[in-house]
Scaffold this motif. Sequence first.
Motif, PDB file in Angstrom:
ATOM      1  N   ALA A   1       0.830  -1.199   0.000  1.00  0.00           N
ATOM      2  CA  ALA A   1       0.000   0.000   0.000  1.00  0.00           C
ATOM      3  C   ALA A   1       0.869   1.256   0.000  1.00  0.00           C
ATOM      4  CB  ALA A   1      -0.903  -0.006   1.229  1.00  0.00           C
ATOM      5  N   GLU A   2       0.280   2.336  -0.456  1.00  0.00           N
ATOM      6  CA  GLU A   2       0.977   3.619  -0.458  1.00  0.00           C
ATOM      7  C   GLU A   2       0.785   4.323   0.874  1.00  0.00           C
ATOM      8  OE1 GLU A   2       1.775   6.096  -3.363  1.00  0.00           O
ATOM      9  OE2 GLU A   2       2.364   4.426  -4.632  1.00  0.00           O
ATOM     10  N   THR A   3       1.708   5.194   1.196  1.00  0.00           N
ATOM     11  CA  THR A   3       1.623   5.987   2.411  1.00  0.00           C
ATOM     12  C   THR A   3       1.260   7.414   2.045  1.00  0.00           C
ATOM     13  OG1 THR A   3       3.963   6.596   2.330  1.00  0.00           O
ATOM     14  CG2 THR A   3       3.397   4.573   3.508  1.00  0.00           C
ATOM     15  N   SER A   4       1.092   8.247   3.045  1.00  0.00           N
ATOM     16  CA  SER A   4       0.769   9.648   2.770  1.00  0.00           C
ATOM     17  C   SER A   4       1.953  10.394   2.150  1.00  0.00           C
ATOM     18  CB  SER A   4       0.316  10.356   4.051  1.00  0.00           C
ATOM     19  OG  SER A   4       1.322  10.295   5.019  1.00  0.00           O
ATOM     20  N   LEU A   5       3.138   9.811   2.206  1.00  0.00           N
ATOM     21  CA  LEU A   5       4.317  10.399   1.571  1.00  0.00           C
ATOM     22  C   LEU A   5       4.420  10.039   0.095  1.00  0.00           C
ATOM     23  CD1 LEU A   5       6.985   9.684   4.310  1.00  0.00           C
ATOM     24  CD2 LEU A   5       6.055  11.899   3.683  1.00  0.00           C
ATOM     25  N   GLY A   6       3.576   9.109  -0.355  1.00  0.00           N
ATOM     26  CA  GLY A   6       3.638   8.653  -1.731  1.00  0.00           C
ATOM     27  C   GLY A   6       4.606   7.494  -1.926  1.00  0.00           C
ATOM     28  N   LEU A   7       5.192   7.018  -0.846  1.00  0.00           N
ATOM     29  CA  LEU A   7       6.099   5.874  -0.909  1.00  0.00           C
ATOM     30  C   LEU A   7       5.319   4.594  -0.637  1.00  0.00           C
ATOM     31  CD1 LEU A   7       8.956   7.287   1.345  1.00  0.00           C
ATOM     32  CD2 LEU A   7       8.997   7.124  -1.134  1.00  0.00           C
TER      33      LEU A   7
ATOM     34  N   ALA B   1       8.836   3.033   3.207  1.00  0.00           N
ATOM     35  CA  ALA B   1       8.639   3.954   4.324  1.00  0.00           C
ATOM     36  C   ALA B   1       8.929   3.260   5.656  1.00  0.00           C
ATOM     37  CB  ALA B   1       7.221   4.504   4.314  1.00  0.00           C
ATOM     38  N   GLY B   2       8.542   1.988   5.783  1.00  0.00           N
ATOM     39  CA  GLY B   2       8.839   1.228   6.994  1.00  0.00           C
ATOM     40  C   GLY B   2      10.330   1.062   7.208  1.00  0.00           C
TER      41      GLY B   2
ATOM     42  N   TYR C   1      11.402  -3.827   4.879  1.00  0.00           N
ATOM     43  CA  TYR C   1      11.400  -3.776   3.415  1.00  0.00           C
ATOM     44  C   TYR C   1      10.654  -4.964   2.808  1.00  0.00           C
ATOM     45  CZ  TYR C   1      12.934  -3.238  -1.363  1.00  0.00           C
ATOM     46  OH  TYR C   1      12.959  -3.085  -2.720  1.00  0.00           O
ATOM     47  N   LYS C   2      10.748  -6.105   3.479  1.00  0.00           N
ATOM     48  CA  LYS C   2      10.050  -7.305   3.013  1.00  0.00           C
ATOM     49  C   LYS C   2       8.575  -7.303   3.403  1.00  0.00           C
ATOM     50  CE  LYS C   2      14.137 -10.229   3.203  1.00  0.00           C
ATOM     51  NZ  LYS C   2      14.772 -11.353   3.910  1.00  0.00           N
ATOM     52  N   GLY C   3       8.141  -6.300   4.165  1.00  0.00           N
ATOM     53  CA  GLY C   3       6.741  -6.201   4.555  1.00  0.00           C
ATOM     54  C   GLY C   3       6.389  -6.987   5.801  1.00  0.00           C
TER      55      GLY C   3
END
Length: 108
Positions: free
Chosen positions: A3-9, A14-15, A90-92
Amino acid sequence: MPAETSLGLSENIAGSLTYLFGFISGFIMLLVERENHFVRYHALQSIYISIVFVSAYFLLGMIPVIGWFSSMFLAPAGLVLWIILMMNAYKGKYSKMLYISDFANKQL
């Protein structure tokens, strides 16, 4: 796809960025990201782990001989932990740290 974040990343990038500069990047991402649970979880975990490591490093460093030995252990252990946490984000994956993960989840 993450999913996207509010930063667009994407949330995995972002994590990962929450761990980049320890509690500083954790605070920034926590303030900027208001919606994404994954990013906020890793930001809080980054803050708490950084506080624990910095506190242990300085408190043990005040003890003459033990401080030297503890810094030989804490610095490499912190580096390895930092890399593992960034890669897991990075791997979620939600990294589980003893007590810290539970505390971060309760804060969210």
